[in-house]
Motif scaffolding. Structure first.
Motif, short mmCIF file in Angstrom:
data_model
loop_
_atom_site.label_atom_id
_atom_site.label_comp_id
_atom_site.label_asym_id
_atom_site.label_seq_id
_atom_site.Cartn_x
_atom_site.Cartn_y
_atom_site.Cartn_z
N ALA A 1 16.01 -3.42 -1.61
CA ALA A 1 16.02 -3.33 -0.15
C ALA A 1 17.30 -2.64 0.31
CB ALA A 1 15.94 -4.73 0.45
N LEU A 2 17.16 -1.76 1.31
CA LEU A 2 18.30 -1.05 1.87
C LEU A 2 18.09 -0.96 3.38
CD1 LEU A 2 20.93 0.53 1.40
CD2 LEU A 2 19.53 2.60 1.16
N GLU A 3 18.89 -1.75 4.12
CA GLU A 3 18.72 -1.84 5.57
C GLU A 3 17.28 -2.26 5.88
OE1 GLU A 3 21.16 -1.69 7.67
OE2 GLU A 3 22.69 -1.02 6.26
N SER A 4 16.54 -1.44 6.62
CA SER A 4 15.17 -1.81 6.98
C SER A 4 14.13 -1.21 6.04
CB SER A 4 14.89 -1.32 8.41
OG SER A 4 15.02 0.09 8.49
N MET A 5 14.57 -0.44 5.05
CA MET A 5 13.62 0.26 4.18
C MET A 5 13.63 -0.33 2.79
SD MET A 5 15.73 3.80 3.43
CE MET A 5 16.16 4.01 5.16
N MET A 6 12.66 0.13 1.96
CA MET A 6 12.60 -0.23 0.55
C MET A 6 12.71 1.04 -0.28
SD MET A 6 12.36 -3.52 0.03
CE MET A 6 11.71 -3.59 -1.64
N ILE A 7 13.40 0.93 -1.42
CA ILE A 7 13.56 2.03 -2.35
C ILE A 7 12.96 1.62 -3.69
CG2 ILE A 7 15.23 3.43 -3.64
CD1 ILE A 7 17.06 3.29 -1.24
N TYR A 8 12.22 2.53 -4.32
CA TYR A 8 11.56 2.24 -5.59
C TYR A 8 11.97 3.26 -6.64
CZ TYR A 8 8.53 -0.55 -2.56
OH TYR A 8 8.05 -1.46 -1.64
N HIS A 9 12.20 2.77 -7.86
CA HIS A 9 12.44 3.61 -9.02
C HIS A 9 11.33 3.28 -10.03
CE1 HIS A 9 16.55 4.49 -7.59
NE2 HIS A 9 16.56 3.21 -7.23
N ARG A 10 10.56 4.29 -10.41
CA ARG A 10 9.46 4.05 -11.33
C ARG A 10 9.62 4.91 -12.58
NH1 ARG A 10 3.50 5.88 -9.79
NH2 ARG A 10 4.17 7.77 -10.88
N ILE A 11 9.61 4.26 -13.74
CA ILE A 11 9.66 4.94 -15.03
C ILE A 11 8.31 4.73 -15.71
CG2 ILE A 11 10.78 5.06 -17.27
CD1 ILE A 11 13.31 3.93 -15.91
N ARG A 12 7.63 5.82 -15.99
CA ARG A 12 6.33 5.75 -16.66
C ARG A 12 6.36 6.61 -17.91
NH1 ARG A 12 1.00 7.16 -13.29
NH2 ARG A 12 1.55 5.13 -12.36
N ILE A 13 5.95 6.04 -19.03
CA ILE A 13 5.92 6.75 -20.31
C ILE A 13 4.47 6.80 -20.79
CG2 ILE A 13 6.78 6.81 -22.68
CD1 ILE A 13 9.18 5.13 -21.68
N ARG B 1 1.45 14.41 -27.69
CA ARG B 1 2.65 14.67 -26.89
C ARG B 1 3.05 13.38 -26.16
NH1 ARG B 1 0.70 19.11 -22.97
NH2 ARG B 1 -1.28 18.14 -23.48
N ASN B 2 4.31 13.32 -25.78
CA ASN B 2 4.80 12.24 -24.92
C ASN B 2 5.14 12.80 -23.55
OD1 ASN B 2 4.88 9.95 -26.83
ND2 ASN B 2 6.45 11.16 -27.87
N ARG B 3 4.91 12.00 -22.53
CA ARG B 3 5.33 12.37 -21.17
C ARG B 3 6.34 11.35 -20.69
NH1 ARG B 3 0.70 13.08 -16.93
NH2 ARG B 3 1.32 15.15 -16.29
N TRP B 4 7.40 11.84 -20.07
CA TRP B 4 8.47 11.00 -19.55
C TRP B 4 8.55 11.24 -18.04
CZ3 TRP B 4 10.20 8.23 -23.68
CH2 TRP B 4 9.98 8.79 -24.94
N ARG B 5 8.19 10.23 -17.26
CA ARG B 5 8.06 10.41 -15.82
C ARG B 5 9.02 9.48 -15.06
NH1 ARG B 5 1.56 10.49 -14.73
NH2 ARG B 5 2.38 10.70 -12.62
N TYR B 6 9.74 10.07 -14.13
CA TYR B 6 10.61 9.27 -13.25
C TYR B 6 10.27 9.61 -11.81
CZ TYR B 6 14.50 7.81 -10.38
OH TYR B 6 15.24 7.27 -9.37
N MET B 7 10.00 8.56 -11.01
CA MET B 7 9.68 8.77 -9.61
C MET B 7 10.63 7.97 -8.73
SD MET B 7 6.17 8.00 -7.45
CE MET B 7 6.58 6.26 -7.23
N PHE B 8 11.15 8.64 -7.70
CA PHE B 8 11.97 7.99 -6.67
C PHE B 8 11.16 7.97 -5.38
CE2 PHE B 8 14.89 8.29 -3.07
CZ PHE B 8 15.70 7.19 -3.29
N ARG B 9 11.04 6.80 -4.78
CA ARG B 9 10.21 6.67 -3.58
C ARG B 9 10.89 5.78 -2.55
NH1 ARG B 9 4.26 3.80 -2.84
NH2 ARG B 9 3.49 5.17 -1.20
#
Length: 212
Positions: free
Chosen positions: A124-136, A153-161
């Protein structure tokens, strides 16, 4: 601080030197339409079922803009809620790939198999929410040619939301929010030679919270 690196590589008489292309080649721009469903279904106090289905269309010369069926996704997993700010999930994917090359005489359909695991952190940050997602993802893919071998193959995924409320001071029922996100997708494996970066996705979602 400056660092100078020097590498020496010997080429035997039998070994042919690698020939690099003179310039980069880019694919023609095409329109793709994705119709997706996402469902998180509780099956216990901390366990849930993540059910995702995707229908992906791709334009061709015969079917411009909306296009024809290119992929059908079935991605499922069992998730575990550790806390309000952290959850994990593990599951499998069956993706059906359709051959959209109108000039091709190869097979029309090949399956693609994946195992995937995901780790999502929230804060939580002030009135908003921040997400970090790591998907392999661990992928087994196959070409449309008959008797093609599977490539791993491998896939390395990082998402900031972010989730930012628009008509309230916090995320609660009857709140309209905007959710910008950026996802970097990298890949590795024996078949990956000169393209470790597979995709960079920048999207923005407009959402509304109905219930808690």
């Amino acid at each position: 601080m400056f660092c100078f690196l020097t590498a020496f590589h010997g080429i035997s008489q039998e070994e042919e030197p690698e020939v690099l292309p003179e310039y980069s080649k880019y694919k023609d721009l095409t329109t793709k339409t994705w119709i997706n469903t996402y469902g998180n279904i509780r099956i216990g106090k901390r366990l849930f079922w993540d059910a995702q289905t995707h229908l992906r269309l791709e334009e061709t010369e015969a079917t411009p803009f909306v296009g024809q069926v290119a992929q059908v996704y079935n991605r499922h997993a069992i998730g575990y809620i550790h806390s309000k700010y952290f959850n994990v999930r593990l599951g499998g994917v069956l993706r059906l790939n359709f051959n959209t090359d109108e000039a091709s005489t190869d097979r029309n359909l090949v399956p693609e198999w994946r195992i995937w695991h995901q780790y999502q952190f929230a804060q939580a940050l002030e009135s908003m929410m921040i997400y970090h997602r790591i998907r392999i993802e661990h992928r087994w893919t196959q070409g449309f040619a008959e008797n093609s071998e599977y490539i791993f193959r491998n896939r390395w995924r990082y998402m900031f939301r972010m989730k930012i409320p628009l008509n309230n001071h916090k995320l609660k029922p009857k709140t309209l929010y905007v959710a910008p996100e950026a996802e970097l997708i990298m890949q590795s494996g024996k078949a990956v030679v000169a393209s470790p970066m597979e995709d960079l996705r920048l999207t923005t979602t407009l959402g509304y919270i109905l219930t808690p």
